[in-house]
Design a protein around this motif. Sequence first.
Motif, PDB file in Angstrom:
ATOM      1  N   GLY A 234       0.791  -1.218   0.000  1.00  0.00           N
ATOM      2  CA  GLY A 234       0.000   0.000   0.000  1.00  0.00           C
ATOM      3  C   GLY A 234       0.826   1.272   0.000  1.00  0.00           C
ATOM      4  O   GLY A 234       0.284   2.372   0.142  1.00  0.00           O
ATOM      5  N   ASN A 235       2.155   1.170  -0.169  1.00  0.00           N
ATOM      6  CA  ASN A 235       3.000   2.352  -0.254  1.00  0.00           C
ATOM      7  C   ASN A 235       2.973   2.894  -1.680  1.00  0.00           C
ATOM      8  O   ASN A 235       3.112   2.135  -2.638  1.00  0.00           O
ATOM      9  N   VAL A 236       2.806   4.206  -1.816  1.00  0.00           N
ATOM     10  CA  VAL A 236       2.791   4.835  -3.125  1.00  0.00           C
ATOM     11  C   VAL A 236       4.207   5.294  -3.458  1.00  0.00           C
ATOM     12  O   VAL A 236       4.862   5.975  -2.674  1.00  0.00           O
ATOM     13  N   HIS A 237       4.704   4.886  -4.639  1.00  0.00           N
ATOM     14  CA  HIS A 237       6.054   5.226  -5.071  1.00  0.00           C
ATOM     15  C   HIS A 237       5.999   6.063  -6.346  1.00  0.00           C
ATOM     16  O   HIS A 237       5.068   5.978  -7.127  1.00  0.00           O
ATOM     17  N   SER A 238       7.038   6.862  -6.530  1.00  0.00           N
ATOM     18  CA  SER A 238       7.211   7.654  -7.739  1.00  0.00           C
ATOM     19  C   SER A 238       8.701   7.736  -8.035  1.00  0.00           C
ATOM     20  O   SER A 238       9.520   7.801  -7.108  1.00  0.00           O
ATOM     21  N   SER A 239       9.074   7.719  -9.313  1.00  0.00           N
ATOM     22  CA  SER A 239      10.483   7.845  -9.685  1.00  0.00           C
ATOM     23  C   SER A 239      11.065   9.186  -9.287  1.00  0.00           C
ATOM     24  O   SER A 239      12.279   9.360  -9.237  1.00  0.00           O
ATOM     25  N   SER A 240      10.182  10.138  -8.981  1.00  0.00           N
ATOM     26  CA  SER A 240      10.624  11.464  -8.571  1.00  0.00           C
ATOM     27  C   SER A 240      10.836  11.549  -7.064  1.00  0.00           C
ATOM     28  O   SER A 240      11.308  12.576  -6.568  1.00  0.00           O
ATOM     29  N   CYS A 241      10.479  10.487  -6.354  1.00  0.00           N
ATOM     30  CA  CYS A 241      10.579  10.468  -4.897  1.00  0.00           C
ATOM     31  C   CYS A 241      11.535   9.369  -4.430  1.00  0.00           C
ATOM     32  O   CYS A 241      11.990   8.551  -5.223  1.00  0.00           O
ATOM     33  N   LEU A 242      11.803   9.370  -3.154  1.00  0.00           N
ATOM     34  CA  LEU A 242      12.701   8.383  -2.570  1.00  0.00           C
ATOM     35  C   LEU A 242      12.078   6.992  -2.630  1.00  0.00           C
ATOM     36  O   LEU A 242      10.926   6.793  -2.230  1.00  0.00           O
ATOM     37  N   TYR A 243      12.851   6.039  -3.130  1.00  0.00           N
ATOM     38  CA  TYR A 243      12.422   4.640  -3.157  1.00  0.00           C
ATOM     39  C   TYR A 243      13.390   3.822  -2.324  1.00  0.00           C
ATOM     40  O   TYR A 243      14.611   3.958  -2.457  1.00  0.00           O
ATOM     41  N   MET A 244      12.854   2.980  -1.459  1.00  0.00           N
ATOM     42  CA  MET A 244      13.682   2.066  -0.684  1.00  0.00           C
ATOM     43  C   MET A 244      13.090   0.666  -0.721  1.00  0.00           C
ATOM     44  O   MET A 244      11.921   0.475  -0.397  1.00  0.00           O
ATOM     45  N   ASN A 245      13.910  -0.288  -1.148  1.00  0.00           N
ATOM     46  CA  ASN A 245      13.517  -1.693  -1.126  1.00  0.00           C
ATOM     47  C   ASN A 245      13.924  -2.241   0.238  1.00  0.00           C
ATOM     48  O   ASN A 245      15.055  -2.700   0.429  1.00  0.00           O
ATOM     49  N   GLY A 246      13.013  -2.174   1.193  1.00  0.00           N
ATOM     50  CA  GLY A 246      13.318  -2.542   2.570  1.00  0.00           C
ATOM     51  C   GLY A 246      13.912  -3.929   2.751  1.00  0.00           C
ATOM     52  O   GLY A 246      14.948  -4.086   3.419  1.00  0.00           O
ATOM     53  N   PRO A 247      13.303  -4.964   2.170  1.00  0.00           N
ATOM     54  CA  PRO A 247      13.859  -6.316   2.340  1.00  0.00           C
ATOM     55  C   PRO A 247      15.285  -6.455   1.810  1.00  0.00           C
ATOM     56  O   PRO A 247      16.127  -7.106   2.431  1.00  0.00           O
ATOM     57  N   GLU A 248      15.582  -5.837   0.659  1.00  0.00           N
ATOM     58  CA  GLU A 248      16.936  -5.914   0.109  1.00  0.00           C
ATOM     59  C   GLU A 248      17.937  -5.144   0.959  1.00  0.00           C
ATOM     60  O   GLU A 248      19.082  -5.579   1.148  1.00  0.00           O
ATOM     61  N   ILE A 249      17.533  -3.997   1.482  1.00  0.00           N
ATOM     62  CA  ILE A 249      18.411  -3.219   2.359  1.00  0.00           C
ATOM     63  C   ILE A 249      18.696  -4.011   3.632  1.00  0.00           C
ATOM     64  O   ILE A 249      19.831  -4.043   4.133  1.00  0.00           O
ATOM     65  N   PHE A 250      17.678  -4.678   4.159  1.00  0.00           N
ATOM     66  CA  PHE A 250      17.864  -5.483   5.371  1.00  0.00           C
ATOM     67  C   PHE A 250      18.835  -6.635   5.098  1.00  0.00           C
ATOM     68  O   PHE A 250      19.728  -6.917   5.909  1.00  0.00           O
ATOM     69  N   THR A 251      18.678  -7.292   3.948  1.00  0.00           N
ATOM     70  CA  THR A 251      19.565  -8.407   3.589  1.00  0.00           C
ATOM     71  C   THR A 251      21.008  -7.929   3.452  1.00  0.00           C
ATOM     72  O   THR A 251      21.942  -8.566   3.963  1.00  0.00           O
ATOM     73  N   PHE A 252      21.197  -6.808   2.762  1.00  0.00           N
ATOM     74  CA  PHE A 252      22.539  -6.241   2.615  1.00  0.00           C
ATOM     75  C   PHE A 252      23.162  -5.929   3.969  1.00  0.00           C
ATOM     76  O   PHE A 252      24.318  -6.275   4.251  1.00  0.00           O
ATOM     77  N   THR A 253      22.398  -5.273   4.818  1.00  0.00           N
ATOM     78  CA  THR A 253      22.903  -4.875   6.127  1.00  0.00           C
ATOM     79  C   THR A 253      23.279  -6.079   6.969  1.00  0.00           C
ATOM     80  O   THR A 253      24.342  -6.121   7.604  1.00  0.00           O
ATOM     81  N   SER A 254      22.399  -7.068   6.969  1.00  0.00           N
ATOM     82  CA  SER A 254      22.646  -8.287   7.749  1.00  0.00           C
ATOM     83  C   SER A 254      23.900  -9.007   7.272  1.00  0.00           C
ATOM     84  O   SER A 254      24.624  -9.622   8.068  1.00  0.00           O
ATOM     85  N   ARG A 255      24.179  -8.905   5.971  1.00  0.00           N
ATOM     86  CA  ARG A 255      25.357  -9.568   5.403  1.00  0.00           C
ATOM     87  C   ARG A 255      26.637  -8.762   5.628  1.00  0.00           C
ATOM     88  O   ARG A 255      27.691  -9.324   5.939  1.00  0.00           O
ATOM     89  N   ALA A 256      26.573  -7.451   5.474  1.00  0.00           N
ATOM     90  CA  ALA A 256      27.786  -6.631   5.450  1.00  0.00           C
ATOM     91  C   ALA A 256      28.270  -6.175   6.817  1.00  0.00           C
ATOM     92  O   ALA A 256      29.483  -6.082   7.045  1.00  0.00           O
ATOM     93  N   VAL A 257      27.348  -5.889   7.724  1.00  0.00           N
ATOM     94  CA  VAL A 257      27.755  -5.224   8.964  1.00  0.00           C
ATOM     95  C   VAL A 257      28.560  -6.111   9.917  1.00  0.00           C
ATOM     96  O   VAL A 257      29.535  -5.632  10.510  1.00  0.00           O
TER      97      VAL A 257
END
Length: 334
Positions: free
Chosen positions: A213-236
């Motif tokens: 239900g989140n509204v996205h636009s290419s003109s606004c900030l987009y964050m792929n939460g699950p991918e960011i979480f996966t990256f963080t869990s792997r890198a930190v």
Amino acid sequence: MKAYLQATAFYLPETVLSNNELNQLYPEWSVEKIAEKTGIVNRHIAGKDEYVSDMAIAAAKRLFETHPGAAENIDFVILCTQSPDYMLPTTACIIQEKLGISTKAGALDFNLGCSGYIYGLAIAKGLIAANIAKKILLLTADTYTKYIHEMDKSNKTIFGDAATATIVANEGIAEIGEFELGSDGKGAENLIVKEGGSKAPVLTFQEETDQYGNVHSSSCLYMNGPEIFTFTSRAVPGLVNETMVKNRLDMEHTDLFIFHQANLYMLNHLRKKIKIPDEKFFVYIENTGNTVSSTIPIALAKAIEYGQIKEGNKVLLAGFGVGYSWGGTVLHFQ
């Protein structure tokens, strides 16, 4: 030549967005649910006519007021931001003039997000080590909320605006240790504003709604939460370990850990995964939200204020996020 953190301060905009107000916008999200998921109760939002230079100047003035002598002999200004006042000129130059800093001082912006404070410390330490500068004003400031779609519930509940100011010099309260830095551009599109730069200069504001239900636009900030979480869990975890190794430390002899304050769920996940004792893990996000490059210096200032950091302590800082990018260092308090 050694480099030291001398003093730090921060600025939060007057406007506050509370969980109660978010609940009115999104009735399906209760006040309790928002706080439980994010650990955030209030976020500070830059005013309509308040921009990065305004906030950075306010943070610097607060630093100068609370630390006598901090404004003297500054010979370099560094600003970390992803929301500069203009495409050009450099916002750091505008800040230099408005603060009355000598025209003999260097000034530059660099574009980085949640790891930005660590990179800024690294740049400042390098300038001192090369004898290019002796006293640096390191600023962080972002107005992410100006890039968030009004109906992007996920991002609107997480991000806030803020600015910080830090003096890095050849003497101070904490020696800046060795750095571990990294980047992986494969994750660039997982946290991005696609339009507005030279590659896609026209803002289209074409909208789409995701499965949550989140509204996205290419003109606004987009964050792929699950991918960011996966990256963080792997890198930190590796980042923390390598930072300790480079600074000849281990978990037992590291007194405090201050991570980028992304959200409480992620912080708790990382703390448990890395096996950091709760009493050594400092969190300050409840009344600020995720302020991007400013989260670490805000938390650092609060840890000092609360007496969580004492003489002789070794404090590990770790930033991670947009880019992807990550960085860590240790402050050795005198």
